[in-house]
Design a protein around this motif. Structure first.
Motif: not given
Length: 244
Positions: A112-113, A118-119, A123-127, A145-146
């Protein structure tokens, strides 16, 4: 004399792997986040300084007035500084690496890039992986960051299966053709499977699509061999000062 940086041209001409840290502080300055330059009698830049979330950066040159820099940092209450020069005997040294590996790497994993489409759940999963051992405010991080992702001033990729991030890699600071990689993490139960290597390669692949050619990171001694094996070469040192 130390002045606040007023325009991007005042950053141009200073060549350092740390330059993206100065640029991001300049572009997104707010509150205590800011960027400054030390100048000589002819208004030539002889050092650059920035602060992001209380973390300072110094790019010094041979002409830098170190005494003035130290007084300035003390005035600002600096207690954490990354620099290209060692200011105190207690400074912690990190090896600085630059990527020089295969530019035609192939990454066959599912990634995932993070981008403008991006939803917030992505971002929550990345965080969750990036700050898995820390208590960090998601909303504050996401807002900052977004914005950098959308503007092309940061890049992030994550290896995932079944909508779960297993490994992530981040270039949170990009300036022109230079990027700094930091925030490389793999969930503990998925380590030693080559996921970190694959994720770093995918991040580098995405950076090169944007014509980023100079890709740096710094690391502790115990992981130097890992980075050497995947195409990084040591080009110097950076120093962390916590006792100015």
């Amino acid at each position: 004399m130390i002045k606040q940086i007023e325009k991007i041209e005042e950053i141009n001409g200073v060549n350092s792997p740390l330059i993206p840290r100065i640029f991001v502080a300049y572009k997104y300055k707010s509150g205590s986040d800011n960027a400054w330059r030390q100048v000589d009698d002819e208004n030539n830049t002889i050092a650059l300084i920035s602060s992001i979330d209380g973390n300072f950066t110094l790019i010094a040159t041979e002409q830098t007035n170190i005494e003035e820099i130290e007084e300035f940092l003390l005035f600002l209450g600096c207690n954490s500084l990354i620099s290209n020069v060692k200011l105190t005997s207690s400074a912690k040294s990190y090896s600085l690496f630059k990527f020089s590996g295969d530019e035609n790497m192939k990454c066959n994993e599912r990634f995932t890039i993070l981008n403008s489409e991006s939803t917030i759940s992505a971002y929550r999963g990345y965080h969750a992986v990036l700050f898995m051992d820390m208590d960090d405010d998601f909303d504050l991080w996401y807002c900052d960051f977004s914005k950098k992702i959308v503007n092309g001033d940061a890049k992030a990729v994550g290896l995932n299966q079944f909508e779960i991030y297993l490994s992530i890699a981040t270039a949170p600071m990009i300036f022109k053709n230079t990027a700094i990689i930091s925030g490389v993490y793999t969930l503990r139960r998925f380590r030693n499977r080559g996921y970190s290597k694959a994720t770093i390669y995918k991040l580098i692949e995405e950076l090169k699509k944007d014509n980023v050619t100079d890709i740096y990171l710094w690391c502790e001694k115990d992981v130097e061999e890992f980075y050497k094996k995947i195409g990084f070469i040591k080009v110097g040192n950076v120093y962390l000062e916590t006792e100015l």
